[in-house]
Design an enzyme around this catalytic site. Structure first.
Site, PDB file in Angstrom:
ATOM      1  N   ARG A  70       0.892  -1.114  -0.008  1.00 52.97           N
ATOM      2  CA  ARG A  70      -0.074   0.057  -0.069  1.00 52.97           C
ATOM      3  C   ARG A  70       0.909   1.458   0.138  1.00 52.97           C
ATOM      4  O   ARG A  70       1.861   1.262   0.386  1.00 52.97           O
ATOM      5  CB  ARG A  70      -0.983  -0.087   1.264  1.00 52.97           C
ATOM      6  N   TYR A 198      -1.489  -3.497  -6.772  1.00 54.42           N
ATOM      7  CA  TYR A 198      -1.322  -4.047  -5.476  1.00 54.42           C
ATOM      8  C   TYR A 198      -2.696  -4.145  -4.593  1.00 54.42           C
ATOM      9  O   TYR A 198      -3.485  -3.186  -4.693  1.00 54.42           O
ATOM     10  CB  TYR A 198      -0.128  -3.578  -4.575  1.00 54.42           C
ATOM     11  N   LYS A 207      -9.725  -2.422   1.377  1.00 47.83           N
ATOM     12  CA  LYS A 207      -9.596  -1.306   2.280  1.00 47.83           C
ATOM     13  C   LYS A 207     -10.144  -0.040   1.915  1.00 47.83           C
ATOM     14  O   LYS A 207     -10.703   0.718   2.798  1.00 47.83           O
ATOM     15  CB  LYS A 207      -7.992  -1.094   2.504  1.00 47.83           C
ATOM     16  N   HIS A 227     -10.692  -2.533  11.324  1.00 46.12           N
ATOM     17  CA  HIS A 227      -9.787  -3.365  10.761  1.00 46.12           C
ATOM     18  C   HIS A 227      -9.453  -4.423  11.742  1.00 46.12           C
ATOM     19  O   HIS A 227      -8.480  -4.347  12.355  1.00 46.12           O
ATOM     20  CB  HIS A 227      -8.351  -2.538  10.604  1.00 46.12           C
ATOM     21  N   SER A 249      -1.639  -3.567  10.086  1.00 40.56           N
ATOM     22  CA  SER A 249      -1.010  -4.416   9.123  1.00 40.56           C
ATOM     23  C   SER A 249       0.184  -5.108   9.611  1.00 40.56           C
ATOM     24  O   SER A 249       1.158  -4.727  10.072  1.00 40.56           O
ATOM     25  CB  SER A 249      -0.904  -3.631   7.997  1.00 40.56           C
ATOM     26  N   CYS A 251       0.561  -7.680  11.612  1.00 38.05           N
ATOM     27  CA  CYS A 251       0.633  -7.646  13.192  1.00 38.05           C
ATOM     28  C   CYS A 251      -0.092  -8.768  13.666  1.00 38.05           C
ATOM     29  O   CYS A 251      -0.246  -8.770  14.944  1.00 38.05           O
ATOM     30  CB  CYS A 251       0.571  -6.196  14.004  1.00 38.05           C
ATOM     31  N   ASP A 278      -9.404  -9.815   8.554  1.00 32.64           N
ATOM     32  CA  ASP A 278      -9.006  -8.427   8.434  1.00 32.64           C
ATOM     33  C   ASP A 278      -9.943  -7.273   8.806  1.00 32.64           C
ATOM     34  O   ASP A 278      -9.625  -6.492   9.099  1.00 32.64           O
ATOM     35  CB  ASP A 278      -8.480  -8.456   6.984  1.00 32.64           C
ATOM     36  N   ARG A 368       2.059 -12.491  -0.612  1.00 31.59           N
ATOM     37  CA  ARG A 368       0.756 -12.508   0.043  1.00 31.59           C
ATOM     38  C   ARG A 368       0.203 -13.625  -0.983  1.00 31.59           C
ATOM     39  O   ARG A 368       0.575 -14.167  -2.032  1.00 31.59           O
ATOM     40  CB  ARG A 368      -0.380 -11.262  -0.174  1.00 31.59           C
TER      41      ARG A 368
HETATM   42  P1  GTP Z   1      -2.458  -7.667   7.238  1.00 29.23           P
HETATM   43  O1  GTP Z   1      -3.023  -8.852   6.667  1.00 29.23           O
HETATM   44  O2  GTP Z   1      -1.600  -6.835   6.829  1.00 29.23           O
HETATM   45  O3  GTP Z   1      -3.706  -6.848   7.898  1.00 29.23           O
HETATM   46  O4  GTP Z   1      -1.918  -8.521   8.566  1.00 29.23           O
HETATM   47  P2  GTP Z   1      -2.214  -9.263   9.644  1.00 29.23           P
HETATM   48  O5  GTP Z   1      -2.747  -8.731  10.991  1.00 29.23           O
HETATM   49  O6  GTP Z   1      -3.319 -10.224   9.420  1.00 29.23           O
HETATM   50  O7  GTP Z   1      -0.897 -10.252  10.029  1.00 29.23           O
HETATM   51  P3  GTP Z   1      -0.415 -11.681  10.219  1.00 29.23           P
HETATM   52  O8  GTP Z   1      -1.257 -12.592  10.993  1.00 29.23           O
HETATM   53  O9  GTP Z   1      -0.528 -12.112   8.498  1.00 29.23           O
HETATM   54  O10 GTP Z   1       0.995 -11.565  10.673  1.00 29.23           O
HETATM   55  C1  GTP Z   1       2.138 -10.940  10.061  1.00 29.23           C
HETATM   56  C2  GTP Z   1       3.544 -11.176  10.612  1.00 29.23           C
HETATM   57  O11 GTP Z   1       3.341 -11.573  11.974  1.00 29.23           O
HETATM   58  C3  GTP Z   1       3.802 -12.819  10.253  1.00 29.23           C
HETATM   59  O12 GTP Z   1       4.919 -12.653   9.774  1.00 29.23           O
HETATM   60  C4  GTP Z   1       3.562 -13.473  11.487  1.00 29.23           C
HETATM   61  O13 GTP Z   1       4.280 -14.678  11.435  1.00 29.23           O
HETATM   62  C5  GTP Z   1       4.033 -12.828  12.380  1.00 29.23           C
HETATM   63  N1  GTP Z   1       3.051 -13.143  13.813  1.00 29.23           N
HETATM   64  C6  GTP Z   1       1.939 -13.239  13.853  1.00 29.23           C
HETATM   65  N2  GTP Z   1       1.395 -13.704  15.120  1.00 29.23           N
HETATM   66  C7  GTP Z   1       2.453 -13.615  15.926  1.00 29.23           C
HETATM   67  C8  GTP Z   1       2.770 -13.867  17.055  1.00 29.23           C
HETATM   68  O14 GTP Z   1       1.868 -14.321  17.938  1.00 29.23           O
HETATM   69  N3  GTP Z   1       4.123 -13.535  17.629  1.00 29.23           N
HETATM   70  C9  GTP Z   1       5.091 -13.245  16.660  1.00 29.23           C
HETATM   71  N4  GTP Z   1       6.531 -13.136  17.225  1.00 29.23           N
HETATM   72  N5  GTP Z   1       4.760 -13.055  15.502  1.00 29.23           N
HETATM   73  C10 GTP Z   1       3.519 -13.156  15.035  1.00 29.23           C
HETATM   74  C1  SPV Z   2      -3.200  -4.579   5.073  1.00 27.05           C
HETATM   75  O1  SPV Z   2      -2.137  -3.868   4.699  1.00 27.05           O
HETATM   76  O2  SPV Z   2      -3.604  -4.302   6.294  1.00 27.05           O
HETATM   77  C2  SPV Z   2      -3.674  -5.632   4.678  1.00 27.05           C
HETATM   78  C3  SPV Z   2      -3.242  -5.991   2.941  1.00 27.05           C
HETATM   79  O3  SPV Z   2      -4.463  -6.279   4.733  1.00 27.05           O
HETATM   80  S1  SPV Z   2      -4.188  -4.867   1.958  1.00 27.05           S
HETATM   81  O4  SPV Z   2      -5.242  -5.398   1.493  1.00 27.05           O
HETATM   82  O5  SPV Z   2      -2.998  -4.693   0.872  1.00 27.05           O
HETATM   83  O6  SPV Z   2      -4.397  -3.742   2.527  1.00 27.05           O
HETATM   84 MN    MN Z   3      -5.170  -5.522   6.897  1.00 24.70          MN
END
Ligand code: GTP
Ligand code: SPV
Ligand code: MN
Length: 583
Positions: A70, A198, A207, A227, A249, A251, A278, A368
């Site tokens: 983004r 993207y 979003k 979110h 994002s 996290c 999400d 992704r």
């Molecule tokens: P968006 O799709 O961008 O909104 O992200 P999201 O919040 O769904 O994040 P996602 O669950 O994909 O996690 C992103 C990164 O954080 C990955 O590399 C995970 O491996 C890492 N991660 C997720 N949960 C944990 C956790 O409990 N501990 C740690 N250390 N890392 C984590």
């Molecule tokens: C984020 O960045 O929080 C995502 C991926 O979930 S996107 O749809 O590209 O915003």
């Molecule tokens: Mn997101």
């Protein structure tokens, strides 16, 4: 084909006139249509077929290397009054934005096909759902929208019935970052996106619609567009609760939503199911509780870090019918990313031979997968329920290496809103720019709130009224680091231990330590069986550092002040009350 809605036909005609496509195609969402698009993308090289025996029906898309995340600095909220967009958004006057975009869109689809993509955010028959139409010249966008939304015939029928829809116009243009803008016109329910293919910039249902436009609409209609992931948690007695959680994002939303509890929990009969990973739309029901739907139909998840150990449900979901974007490839043409396993890929995300010695990752850090939620083993049938699910707890959380303990609970709704408003997190690869920089990301909505944060916090506060049965609010931090720089908390499946504590608090069955920052758990009330947490971990995860928090609250006060007199007094008073207790 056209629709039975004159306003829609007229808009499509108008856009065709402006963009000059060679062809116009109205998407019906059928398998045959999808197969044709895939075939065409394989022919032009924008999709590559992955190993059919290990990953049937799966493809790799390599985006332009300058178009991988983004672009917050190029994303605008174009309200009539600048203050309505707020200091949290980039703003442009609607007329100026429209003129700028008109110039970019003029003739941009020459030689291309204009796709009309009707979609529904949320179950087709839910009163909480909202529809839109995206016009795009990208078959990759169409294929992704088909997975991420209820796209095609059924959505069009609802749009024709309702007569109202969000108008999204998208073109990949020439992918020149100098000619890239993501514009939102919340007052007229319009989105215009140019120059990027993207996800968050181009899949306009996600979003742009489900957060920026929807949050604006939700404010005037009395609901919330957030979110947040939504998960179901079933205890051994068979009682089910639903939890919504907002993390910025990359996290941990996808991971928490698909969590598999530690062995002992599974043996005892605990179960986690996934409603969404999400986005969450919620509104008060007749009983005063908040009811939530996941407006999406698929996952656009972060690949790196996804493994059989960290997220088995995600890994199982993406073994077939998946579009991978910017991952690496192994010698036998399987998708690969850092953290998946010990194999070494042969091709990096740009399509170059992978050189393990170079020290750069093989997959892009924001690579992704796009996959239907129905392929997730933990996907909950209630995710399709028109009424949504009642939320028992709302969780806020950020990526904080220092200061912030594992979990704490808000004293009441107002305090909870302040905890959300005060959220900070280190930036990630999900947006272009520096990674690892701490910034305020209130309620994980900094890049996504379609209006002034001061008004947004006031809207949140307004839910606390007579008859409301609001969820408890918590804050978590899975990312606290020790002096050696390693994470102190095992995270992933073990986050179940924290969820269990939250449910005990919801049930009122355990006490807490009352502190100025909120209720901290008595460590004995959290099941830590089988974890070998050392003294440093116990101290940093469960204590709070009064001095550090005094400084944090001073900085939160400064942040709230940036919004001027629009910031609700109740929130400032809460911040000051806590400051007083800390100093
Ligand atoms: P968006 O799709 O961008 O909104 O992200 P999201 O919040 O769904 O994040 P996602 O669950 O994909 O996690 C992103 C990164 O954080 C990955 O590399 C995970 O491996 C890492 N991660 C997720 N949960 C944990 C956790 O409990 N501990 C740690 N250390 N890392 C984590
Ligand atoms: C984020 O960045 O929080 C995502 C991926 O979930 S996107 O749809 O590209 O915003
Ligand atoms: Mn997101």
């Amino acid at each position: 084909m056209t629709s039975q809605l004159p306003a829609l036909n007229q808009w499509v005609e108008e856009i065709a006139e402006l963009t000059q496509p060679d062809h116009i195609h109205w998407c019906d969402g059928s398998d045959a249509e999808n197969a044709k698009l895939i075939e065409q993308m394989l022919a032009d090289g924008s999709l590559l077929k992955l190993n059919e025996s290990t990953h049937p029906g799966s493809y790799l898309h390599r985006s332009h290397p300058d178009d991988v995340a983004r672009v917050e600095h190029l994303t605008f909220v174009c309200t009539t009054e600048r203050d309505d967009a707020g200091p949290n958004n980039h703003w442009m006057a609607p007329d100026e934005a429209r003129a700028k975009m008109r110039a970019l869109f003029t003739g941009c689809m020459k030689g291309r096909t204009l796709y009309v993509v009707p979609y529904c955010m949320g179950p087709i028959d839910s009163p909480l759902s909202r529809c839109g139409v995206e016009i795009t010249d990208s078959p990759y966008v169409v294929a992704n929208m088909r997975i991420m939304t209820r796209m095609g015939q059924a959505a069009l029928a609802r749009i024709e019935r309702e007569g109202q829809f969000v108008k999204g116009l998208h073109s990949t243009g020439d992918l020149n970052p100098e000619r890239r803008f993501i514009m939102h016109f919340p007052e007229s329910l319009e989105i215009q996106s140019f120059g990027s293919g993207y996800g968050g910039n181009a899949l306009l249902g996600k979003k742009c619609h489900a957060l920026r436009i929807a949050s604006h609409q939700a404010r005037s209609e009395g609901w919330l567009a957030e979110h947040m992931l939504i998960l179901g948690i079933e205890n051994p007695q068979g009682k089910k609760h639903y939890i919504a959680a907002a993390f910025p994002s990359a996290c941990g939303k996808t991971n928490l939503a698909m969590l598999i509890p530690p062995e002992g929990y599974v043996r005892d009969g605990w179960k986690i199911t996934t409603i969404g990973d999400d986005i969450c739309w919620m509104r008060p029901g007749a009983d005063g509780r908040l009811y939530a739907i996941n407006p999406e139909a698929g996952f656009f998840g972060v690949a790196p870090g996804t493994s059989a150990k960290s997220n088995p449900n995600a890994l199982a979901s993406i073994q077939r019918n998946t579009i991978f974007t910017n991952v690496a490839v192994t010698d036998d043409n399987q998708p690969w990313w850092e953290g998946l396993d010990k194999r070494v890929p042969v091709t990096d995300w740009k399509g170059n031979p992978f050189n393990a010695e170079a020290g750069t990752p093989a997959a892009h850090p924001n690579s992704r997968f796009t996959v239907s939620a129905k392929q997730c083993p933990s996907y909950a049938p209630e995710a399709e329920a028109p009424a949504g699910v009642p939320i028992s707890a709302i969780v806020f959380g950020g990526r904080r290496a220092s200061l912030v303990p594992l979990v704490f609970e808000a004293r009441d709704w107002t305090h909870g809103v302040l905890i959300g408003a005060a959220m900070g997190s280190e930036t990630t690869a999900a947006a272009t720019g520096a990674v690892g920089v701490m910034r305020r990301d209130p309620m994980a909505m900094k890049p996504f709130c379609g209006y002034n944060f001061a008004d947004y916090f006031a809207h949140w506060l307004s839910f606390d009224k007579a008859g409301a049965k609001l969820p408890k609010i918590f804050h978590v931090n899975w990312f606290r680091k020790g002096d050696d720089g390693d994470f102190l908390w095992p995270g992933f499946g073990d986050n179940m231990r924290v969820l269990e504590w939250m449910l005990k608090r919801v049930a009122g069955s355990v006490g807490s330590q009352e502190t100025p920052i909120g209720h901290l758990p008595n460590p004995a009330d959290i099941n830590l069986d089988g974890l070998a947490l050392n003294d440093e971990a116990m101290q940093k995860l469960f204590d709070y550092d009064r001095q550090g928090w005094a400084a944090e609250f001073a900085s939160i006060g400064e942040y709230l002040e940036e919004y001027g007199p629009r910031m609700p007094e109740a929130l400032k008073a809460e911040q000051q009350r806590i400051c007083g207790q800390l100093n």
